[in-house]
Write a protein that holds these residues in place. Structure first.
Motif, mmCIF file in Angstrom:
data_model
loop_
_atom_site.group_PDB
_atom_site.id
_atom_site.type_symbol
_atom_site.label_atom_id
_atom_site.label_comp_id
_atom_site.label_asym_id
_atom_site.label_seq_id
_atom_site.Cartn_x
_atom_site.Cartn_y
_atom_site.Cartn_z
ATOM 1 N N GLY A 285 2.861 -9.987 -4.508
ATOM 2 C CA GLY A 285 2.061 -9.986 -3.297
ATOM 3 C C GLY A 285 2.355 -9.139 -2.184
ATOM 4 N N LYS A 286 1.518 -9.107 -1.098
ATOM 5 C CA LYS A 286 1.666 -8.054 -0.065
ATOM 6 C C LYS A 286 3.037 -8.563 0.769
ATOM 7 C CE LYS A 286 -1.664 -9.443 3.340
ATOM 8 N NZ LYS A 286 -2.819 -9.089 3.959
ATOM 9 N N LYS A 287 3.360 -9.828 0.963
ATOM 10 C CA LYS A 287 4.533 -10.016 1.564
ATOM 11 C C LYS A 287 5.977 -9.922 0.660
ATOM 12 C CE LYS A 287 2.485 -12.741 5.136
ATOM 13 N NZ LYS A 287 2.345 -14.132 5.778
ATOM 14 N N GLY A 288 5.640 -9.407 -0.681
ATOM 15 C CA GLY A 288 6.825 -9.576 -1.469
ATOM 16 C C GLY A 288 7.472 -8.477 -1.424
ATOM 17 N N VAL A 289 8.893 -8.567 -1.572
ATOM 18 C CA VAL A 289 9.961 -7.462 -1.676
ATOM 19 C C VAL A 289 10.334 -7.400 -3.021
ATOM 20 C CG1 VAL A 289 12.175 -6.969 -0.814
ATOM 21 C CG2 VAL A 289 10.420 -7.545 0.712
ATOM 22 N N GLU B 84 -0.285 1.230 -0.714
ATOM 23 C CA GLU B 84 -1.258 0.741 -0.473
ATOM 24 C C GLU B 84 -0.853 -0.603 0.421
ATOM 25 O OE1 GLU B 84 -3.828 0.355 -3.870
ATOM 26 O OE2 GLU B 84 -4.101 2.406 -4.162
ATOM 27 N N GLY B 85 0.398 -0.932 0.714
ATOM 28 C CA GLY B 85 0.659 -1.871 1.392
ATOM 29 C C GLY B 85 0.372 -3.289 0.739
ATOM 30 N N LYS B 86 0.452 -3.293 -0.922
ATOM 31 C CA LYS B 86 0.104 -4.269 -1.696
ATOM 32 C C LYS B 86 1.370 -5.222 -2.086
ATOM 33 C CE LYS B 86 -4.310 -2.995 -3.575
ATOM 34 N NZ LYS B 86 -4.839 -2.309 -4.840
ATOM 35 N N ILE B 87 2.557 -4.586 -1.737
ATOM 36 C CA ILE B 87 4.019 -5.519 -1.629
ATOM 37 C C ILE B 87 4.376 -4.912 -0.246
ATOM 38 C CG2 ILE B 87 4.350 -5.653 -4.136
ATOM 39 C CD1 ILE B 87 6.221 -3.502 -4.257
ATOM 40 N N ALA B 88 5.650 -5.688 -0.003
ATOM 41 C CA ALA B 88 6.056 -5.463 1.528
ATOM 42 C C ALA B 88 7.240 -4.379 1.420
ATOM 43 C CB ALA B 88 6.532 -6.702 2.076
ATOM 44 N N GLY B 89 8.019 -4.137 0.488
ATOM 45 C CA GLY B 89 9.083 -3.367 0.483
ATOM 46 C C GLY B 89 9.859 -3.267 -0.892
ATOM 47 N N ALA B 90 10.931 -2.327 -0.923
ATOM 48 C CA ALA B 90 11.600 -2.355 -1.947
ATOM 49 C C ALA B 90 12.841 -1.775 -1.784
ATOM 50 C CB ALA B 90 10.895 -1.430 -3.237
ATOM 51 N N GLY B 91 14.003 -1.866 -2.214
ATOM 52 C CA GLY B 91 15.230 -1.660 -2.528
ATOM 53 C C GLY B 91 15.767 -1.067 -3.857
#
Lengths: 334, 334
Positions: free
Chosen positions: A241-245, A266-273
């Motif tokens: 989901g869109k708040k997920g990292v 598309e802002g459908k997840i919040a971020g990635a490392g």
């Protein structure tokens, strides 16, 4: 077949048992070769020979008793076919996906892995990437270094670690080390793995989609196998989901990278490392402009300190093998 | 003195006890003012009044019973002189250095601090900055995002966290939270504090120079006082040495910043992770080009989650005070 190269002949004449090194291990470049050497065996360095690999292998076919494998030096059925005397493969890579394990088993060849040598470093970087993405460290560092703070004011706030529901995908050594660290930050750990681990109390999800739906962050810690390739697909990303990292310190192809790029853009997840990618060292350029994505050049496993530990393990395994003692870190397929 | 402003008069007429808010707290901007409000008291917002501050204060001189202080709204002896009915100062800042504590004590004014509301967030960022500096996360992120990985090869390796000797300067709530987290990474903790803590087993160094000499990293977690201003000076940095790393999430002036810049530029210490600076938001430009320095715009204390916790504490303290109940988080000078 007799060698035609004088140096080859010298190697062949030595009474020490021979260990084939097809490609130079990155660890040799980091701390030098010396910590990996021993008086009990001798390396045959294919990469230093002027001979083409197949000719080099043919020359030493019957004297090679072991192979030192790296991530970029696959141990295939074809290679093993050429080296009938091999009884051991020692790897310097965290993953084993470059080794044909069924063929090794069929031929009675033992495999020694890196055990837990890299686990702490990988876990440290996984946690570092998660903190970075949640608290926007790299992004705000860039903001300050570009001189924006006095002129453009405060940088948008990050998000708290404490209370975050973190799902570990693959609770092996590395996953467990990640979980242990994140517990100290007050994160709530759950996991997905091939099977439920009897010795941990974290909630287990048999289905990675269900794990994602119940988590604020996923940390990919599993190995790459046919079963885990593109395990993190569109459905899992949607469930996150869109708040997920998402943090990946496993292997690039475990995530469907094209889908992840799309979800991030598309802002459908919040971020990635991300420390690993599908097509290293070529990284999808779409990532470059995203402030909520932190990229690391596949260096999670390595620090000079852990490579020193690795050298002791590699030498220990080879010396044990040539002394008919049990291996220090034999890989046993579950 | 009667108010000449109609709005002032309305505020004055309300039967609720009055809490002066000299400047808008950053926390109001982050999650809005609503979570900070109560039916038990009323804020007098000096920053919303068209009156100059001294006139505003004169208007409400005898009705102000408490002050809501922020880092940028000092509570000085002069201010307290103008507000004889004040019996409580509640702060929203982690530090108390903007409050004239001796004057409060002399006047019998209680001080309520933020207790441990920010400790976890600050500790998280401290650990994040340390991992970032040691494992070069921000620097390698920039390297990858600039497209250097395929053309220039691997980025220089970072250094392992496990086994690092980390010295905590100031083992209060925040310092303790940092230590707890770093233990999970296998770091060896020791500390310097005003006095030895009876309840912890970490080695204690009475002298910060001696602590630095025995550590690979220093994490500055103390408050800013006359005693800690420039506590980290040339001697301490020399003792830390060229492999040493410094993280500051305390206050900028605890470090002699000019000296630190010099030490970093001359390679006499190995790196720094800094959330606070001597002259915020103006950051010494020499830092900008240094890959081994990670800069954060004084945001360690804040996440929306912790500001929500803060609002509950602030309201709780004020409601307790106006109901003659014990404060939730009274500051007691040791």
């Amino acid at each position: 077949m007799a060698s035609t190269d004088p140096q080859e002949s010298v190697q062949e004449l030595s009474p020490l048992p021979k260990v084939l090194v097809p490609k130079i291990p990155p660890s040799f470049c980091i701390i030098g070769e010396e910590p990996f050497t021993s008086t009990k065996f001798q390396y045959l360095k294919a990469y230093e020979s002027p001979l083409p690999l197949d000719q080099f292998l043919a020359t030493h076919a019957h004297s090679v008793k072991a192979i030192l494998s790296t991530a970029s030096a696959p141990v295939t059925a074809d290679l093993l076919q050429l080296l009938p005397a091999v009884r051991l493969v020692v790897t310097t890579s965290a993953g084993l996906n470059q080794i044909d394990l069924p063929e090794c088993r069929r031929r009675g060849i033992a495999v020694a892995n890196v055990a837990t040598v890299y686990s702490a470093d990988v876990a440290d970087l996984a946690v570092g990437l998660l903190i970075d993405v949640l608290r926007k460290i790299s992004a705000s560092n860039r903001y300050v270094k570009q001189g924006n703070w006095p002129t453009r004011g405060d940088y948008p706030l990050g998000s708290k670690l404490g209370g975050k529901r973190v799902g570990i995908v693959g609770l092996g050594n590395i996953g467990y080390e990640v979980a242990k660290r994140l517990e100290a930050f007050g994160c709530c750990i759950s996991y997905n793995s091939r099977k439920k681990k009897p010795y941990v109390s974290y909630p287990f999800y048999e289905n990675v989609c269900e794990l994602a739906a119940n988590c604020d962050a996923l940390i990919i810690c599993c190995g790459l196998t046919d079963q885990t390739r593109h395990l993190i697909n569109k459905e899992v990303l949607s469930a996150l989901g869109k708040k997920g990292v998402i943090v990946n310190i496993g292997r690039g192809p475990i995530i469907d990278e094209k889908e992840m790029v799309r979800f991030l853009m598309e802002g459908k997840i919040a971020g990635a490392g991300l420390d690993v990618f599908e097509n290293e060292p070529d990284v999808a350029k779409e990532f470059f402009a995203l402030d909520n994505v932190v990229l690391s050049p596949h260096c999670a496993v390595f620090t000079p300190e852990s490579v020193k530990d690795l050298s002791e393990l590699v030498v220990g395994n080879l010396e044990a093998f040539f002394s008919n003692k049990p291996l220090l870190s034999e890989y046993v397929d579950e």
